[in-house]
Design an enzyme around this catalytic site. Structure first.
Site, short mmCIF file in Angstrom:
data_model
loop_
_atom_site.label_atom_id
_atom_site.label_comp_id
_atom_site.label_asym_id
_atom_site.label_seq_id
_atom_site.Cartn_x
_atom_site.Cartn_y
_atom_site.Cartn_z
N ASP A 86 0.88 -1.16 0.00
CA ASP A 86 0.00 0.00 0.00
C ASP A 86 0.92 1.21 0.00
O ASP A 86 1.77 1.34 0.89
CB ASP A 86 -0.85 0.03 1.26
CG ASP A 86 -2.01 -0.95 1.25
OD1 ASP A 86 -2.04 -1.83 0.37
OD2 ASP A 86 -2.87 -0.85 2.14
N HIS A 142 4.43 -7.55 -0.07
CA HIS A 142 4.00 -8.79 -0.73
C HIS A 142 4.73 -8.93 -2.07
O HIS A 142 5.16 -7.94 -2.67
CB HIS A 142 2.50 -8.78 -0.94
CG HIS A 142 1.73 -8.72 0.36
ND1 HIS A 142 0.98 -9.78 0.84
CD2 HIS A 142 1.61 -7.74 1.28
CE1 HIS A 142 0.43 -9.44 1.99
NE2 HIS A 142 0.80 -8.20 2.29
N SER A 226 8.48 3.56 4.69
CA SER A 226 9.68 3.57 3.88
C SER A 226 9.32 3.53 2.40
O SER A 226 8.27 4.02 2.01
CB SER A 226 10.59 2.40 4.25
OG SER A 226 11.88 2.59 3.73
#
Length: 259
Positions: A86, A142, A226
């Site tokens: 995200d 992911h 990050s």
């Protein structure tokens, strides 16, 4: 008042000592009293969280929260490449003949980012995608593709801020910060997944148990916000036409296709 406090804490991450203190604080039980206001100010979607807000005993636990099963549908097209996080897409572009990329007007060396001139040669004239995670984002990473991990390594010692000001005015954080790099082979096509640390705290934890990755499978997490950089080989991918910069995106949403 509390919104000002959170912004002040983020600004303090420009300094190594204060950054480490904040990291210590967010992992302590003392930080628990900030959780409700943090969730409200950063508009964290509690409906999609795996556990209720009162389950988390520290801010750091909230940062690395998991989501309910099915909260992030994975694009099922066999040739699709998905967002691993995200995030906000901060930039998309071409790796130059000089083996560098330009982000926020600053040049970044791909050999320096990867720690190898020979490896950087593989990505010459390929595509890059910059994905920035803010404090409000879900922090788990992911796999953007299915494939086999051919190499995994870490570089760098310190981590400077990677927010927009950090990218513009910092000391080349994408290629100098502590970073963990995973190269994945998908039917002969390669992608380098560069996970860049932030806040002077080298907080990237791997979670995938073996070398075989499945698209959408969790592979790591950041303890703090990050950036992820994706590097693709020349003529190997086509970016989805709906992609713009900047653009918010979620895990599992399509960013492109294999050619």
């Amino acid at each position: 008042m509390l919104k000002w406090l959170y912004r002040f804490m983020i600004e303090l991450t420009n300094h190594a000592v204060s950054s480490k203190f904040i990291a210590f604080f967010t992992q302590s039980r003392l930080s628990a009293w900030l959780i409700p206001s943090y969730a409200k100010i950063y508009r964290i979607n509690q409906e999609e969280m795996e556990k209720s807000l009162n389950h988390y005993k520290t801010l750091q636990q909230l940062f690395i929260r998991k989501l309910k099963e099915g909260a992030r549908p994975i694009d099922e097209a066999e040739d699709s490449i998905i967002s691993p996080v995200d995030a906000v897409i901060e930039d998309i572009g071409i790796i130059s003949e000089q083996k560098d990329i330009t982000v926020k007007g600053k040049q970044y060396s791909i050999p320096e980012m990867l720690g190898s001139d020979a490896l950087a040669e593989k990505y010459l004239n390929g595509l890059f995608v910059i994905l920035y995670l803010s404090p409000s984002h879900y922090h788990r990473i992911h796999s953007p593709i299915s494939g086999v991990v051919t190499r995994q390594w870490s570089l760098g010692a310190k981590s400077y801020p990677v927010n927009r000001l950090g990218l513009k005015y910092g000391r080349r954080p994408l290629s100098k910060n502590y970073r963990m790099i995973t190269e994945v082979n998908s039917d002969g096509k390669h992608v380098a997944i560069v996970k860049v640390g932030a806040m002077f705290v080298n907080s990237i934890e791997l979670t995938h148990p073996h070398d075989q990755l499945i698209k959408g499978q969790e592979m790591a997490y950041f303890s703090f916000g990050s950036t992820v950089v994706l590097l693709f080989e020349k003529d190997s991918v086509e970016i989805d036409s709906r992609m713009t910069v900047p653009m918010a995106i979620k895990v599992g949403e399509r960013i492109g296709f294999w050619k």
